[in-house]
Motif scaffolding. Sequence first.
Motif, PDB file in Angstrom:
ATOM      1  N   UNK A  20       0.830  -1.210   0.000  1.00 47.36           N
ATOM      2  CA  UNK A  20       0.000   0.000   0.000  1.00 47.36           C
ATOM      3  C   UNK A  20       0.861   1.254   0.000  1.00 47.36           C
ATOM      4  N   UNK A  21       1.913   1.255   0.800  1.00 46.36           N
ATOM      5  CA  UNK A  21       2.808   2.419   0.844  1.00 46.36           C
ATOM      6  C   UNK A  21       3.550   2.591  -0.472  1.00 46.36           C
ATOM      7  N   UNK A  22       3.905   1.480  -1.115  1.00 43.27           N
ATOM      8  CA  UNK A  22       4.555   1.565  -2.422  1.00 43.27           C
ATOM      9  C   UNK A  22       3.624   2.219  -3.429  1.00 43.27           C
ATOM     10  N   UNK A  23       2.329   1.876  -3.342  1.00 39.94           N
ATOM     11  CA  UNK A  23       1.353   2.467  -4.262  1.00 39.94           C
ATOM     12  C   UNK A  23       1.180   3.959  -4.006  1.00 39.94           C
ATOM     13  N   UNK A  24       1.225   4.371  -2.742  1.00 39.89           N
ATOM     14  CA  UNK A  24       1.070   5.791  -2.417  1.00 39.89           C
ATOM     15  C   UNK A  24       2.312   6.605  -2.759  1.00 39.89           C
ATOM     16  N   UNK A  25       3.478   6.010  -2.551  1.00 39.99           N
ATOM     17  CA  UNK A  25       4.721   6.776  -2.625  1.00 39.99           C
ATOM     18  C   UNK A  25       5.410   6.735  -3.973  1.00 39.99           C
ATOM     19  N   UNK A  26       5.036   5.790  -4.835  1.00 41.00           N
ATOM     20  CA  UNK A  26       5.789   5.605  -6.076  1.00 41.00           C
ATOM     21  C   UNK A  26       4.905   5.837  -7.291  1.00 41.00           C
ATOM     22  N   UNK A  27       5.506   6.131  -8.443  1.00 37.91           N
ATOM     23  CA  UNK A  27       4.748   6.167  -9.692  1.00 37.91           C
ATOM     24  C   UNK A  27       4.095   4.818  -9.932  1.00 37.91           C
ATOM     25  N   UNK A  28       3.058   4.785 -10.740  1.00 37.47           N
ATOM     26  CA  UNK A  28       2.262   3.585 -10.932  1.00 37.47           C
ATOM     27  C   UNK A  28       3.112   2.385 -11.336  1.00 37.47           C
ATOM     28  N   UNK A  29       3.998   2.553 -12.304  1.00 36.30           N
ATOM     29  CA  UNK A  29       4.798   1.432 -12.792  1.00 36.30           C
ATOM     30  C   UNK A  29       5.667   0.868 -11.673  1.00 36.30           C
TER      31      UNK A  29
END
Length: 200
Positions: free
Chosen positions: A164-173
């Motif tokens: 979830x944090x990766x989805x919030x903090x990073x570009x979609x790819x």
Amino acid sequence: MTMAQSLLQPFSSAATRILRMDHAHVLADFQRLRADTTPPVRSALCRRICTALDIHMQLEEELFHPALRELESHLPALDRSEADHADMRLQIERVRQLSEHEEDPTAALTALITQVLHHVADEETQLLPAAEELLGAQRLRELGARMTRRRFELARPHAVDMAADAARAAPLKTALFAAGTLLASGLVFQHFRRRRITRH
């Protein structure tokens, strides 16, 4: 070699390489924190950094440091590294508390970043080169494989939050890649655990 070990093999590397990659990933997340970072992204990055540091330090304390202690060589950098961990844990807890209460963690993050930069510089110029000389390539690869397995165990309880944090903090790819990697590591760990239970 078991099926689980063969699956883990491509992800395994020398212990010192793994630790250097951890340093690079954490510092990259630090660099993404800017004055105009939105609160949700800032919170996600803070959690990612704190979790990554927790896992990194535990891997060192459980596996890497004991391997060096067994050599009975006096390494001042090892003593400093262990002392640094205690200081960093205090800073990590402060960052987490501020983030949970939706307060601005900028000052706490700055203190943590300063501590981590000092720690990384000391490890990469002193401790890791000494480990490579003293432990040798084969031992470092064995340690790396153990660290990879242990990382999956430590990350597994946090897998949903990390994705979830990766989805919030990073570009979609990047977020999709990170989520896929976490899912794959979880499947590998489950397979490895089932095989261990079956053997017992």
